[in-house]
Design a protein around this motif. Structure first.
Motif, PDB file in Angstrom:
ATOM      1  N   LEU A   8       1.989  10.059  10.961  1.00 29.99           N
ATOM      2  CA  LEU A   8       3.081   9.084  10.502  1.00 29.99           C
ATOM      3  C   LEU A   8       4.128   9.801   9.385  1.00 29.99           C
ATOM      4  O   LEU A   8       3.331  11.150   8.470  1.00 29.99           O
ATOM      5  N   GLU A   9       4.783   9.366   9.318  1.00 25.88           N
ATOM      6  CA  GLU A   9       6.021   9.444   7.429  1.00 25.88           C
ATOM      7  C   GLU A   9       4.933   8.931   5.900  1.00 25.88           C
ATOM      8  O   GLU A   9       4.769   7.896   6.584  1.00 25.88           O
ATOM      9  N   PRO A  10       5.552   9.628   5.327  1.00 22.98           N
ATOM     10  CA  PRO A  10       4.502   8.596   4.257  1.00 22.98           C
ATOM     11  C   PRO A  10       5.379   6.752   3.669  1.00 22.98           C
ATOM     12  O   PRO A  10       4.202   5.934   3.020  1.00 22.98           O
ATOM     13  N   THR A  11       6.497   7.352   4.823  1.00 18.18           N
ATOM     14  CA  THR A  11       6.922   5.332   4.685  1.00 18.18           C
ATOM     15  C   THR A  11       6.522   4.443   5.121  1.00 18.18           C
ATOM     16  O   THR A  11       6.984   3.170   5.209  1.00 18.18           O
ATOM     17  N   ILE A  76       4.222   8.118  -4.280  1.00 20.65           N
ATOM     18  CA  ILE A  76       5.691   7.559  -5.465  1.00 20.65           C
ATOM     19  C   ILE A  76       6.813   6.667  -4.346  1.00 20.65           C
ATOM     20  O   ILE A  76       7.656   5.641  -4.919  1.00 20.65           O
ATOM     21  N   PHE A  77       6.408   7.077  -2.977  1.00 17.84           N
ATOM     22  CA  PHE A  77       7.518   5.810  -2.377  1.00 17.84           C
ATOM     23  C   PHE A  77       6.504   4.474  -2.907  1.00 17.84           C
ATOM     24  O   PHE A  77       7.604   3.114  -2.795  1.00 17.84           O
ATOM     25  N   TYR A  78       5.874   4.175  -3.133  1.00 18.06           N
ATOM     26  CA  TYR A  78       5.051   3.238  -3.362  1.00 18.06           C
ATOM     27  C   TYR A  78       5.445   2.425  -4.604  1.00 18.06           C
ATOM     28  O   TYR A  78       5.936   1.049  -4.505  1.00 18.06           O
ATOM     29  N   ALA A  79       5.065   3.054  -5.064  1.00 17.83           N
ATOM     30  CA  ALA A  79       5.884   2.728  -6.187  1.00 17.83           C
ATOM     31  C   ALA A  79       7.263   2.575  -6.854  1.00 17.83           C
ATOM     32  O   ALA A  79       7.804   1.378  -7.050  1.00 17.83           O
ATOM     33  N   ASP A  80       8.248   3.070  -6.443  1.00 13.69           N
ATOM     34  CA  ASP A  80       9.238   2.619  -5.828  1.00 13.69           C
ATOM     35  C   ASP A  80       9.968   2.001  -5.809  1.00 13.69           C
ATOM     36  O   ASP A  80      10.523   0.826  -5.456  1.00 13.69           O
TER      37      ASP A  80
END
Length: 84
Positions: A8-11, A76-80
């Motif tokens: 899956l995509e990291p997002t 990084i996506f989670y942090a953002d």
């Protein structure tokens, strides 16, 4: 669990659900001296270690740069998006 989601995509929400668990686990070890007032920056910094520090680029004792890149992007996506 995170490695099993690399298709899956990291997002993707399923990935982000596991990253939220990862963050909660990491948070158990951090106090104010580690993260200060900015948990997002601290978690992003940890995410960068997954791709730049050989202590973090392995999984199960073997080099795994694809996993390192995947978890780093997801963190990084989670942090953002969740930590600001």
């Amino acid at each position: 669990a995170i490695a099993g989601l690399m298709h899956l995509e990291p997002t993707h929400p399923k990935v982000q659900q596991q990253i939220a668990r990862h963050f909660a686990h990491i948070r158990e070890y951090w106090d104010a001296s580690v993260a200060g007032d900015n948990l997002a920056d601290a978690y992003r910094g940890l995410a960068r270690l997954y791709t730049t520090d050989e202590r973090y680029t392995a999984r199960d004792g073997k080099p795994d740069p694809a996993y390192a890149a995947f978890i780093s992007k997801a963190m990084i996506f989670y942090a953002d998006t969740q930590l600001g």
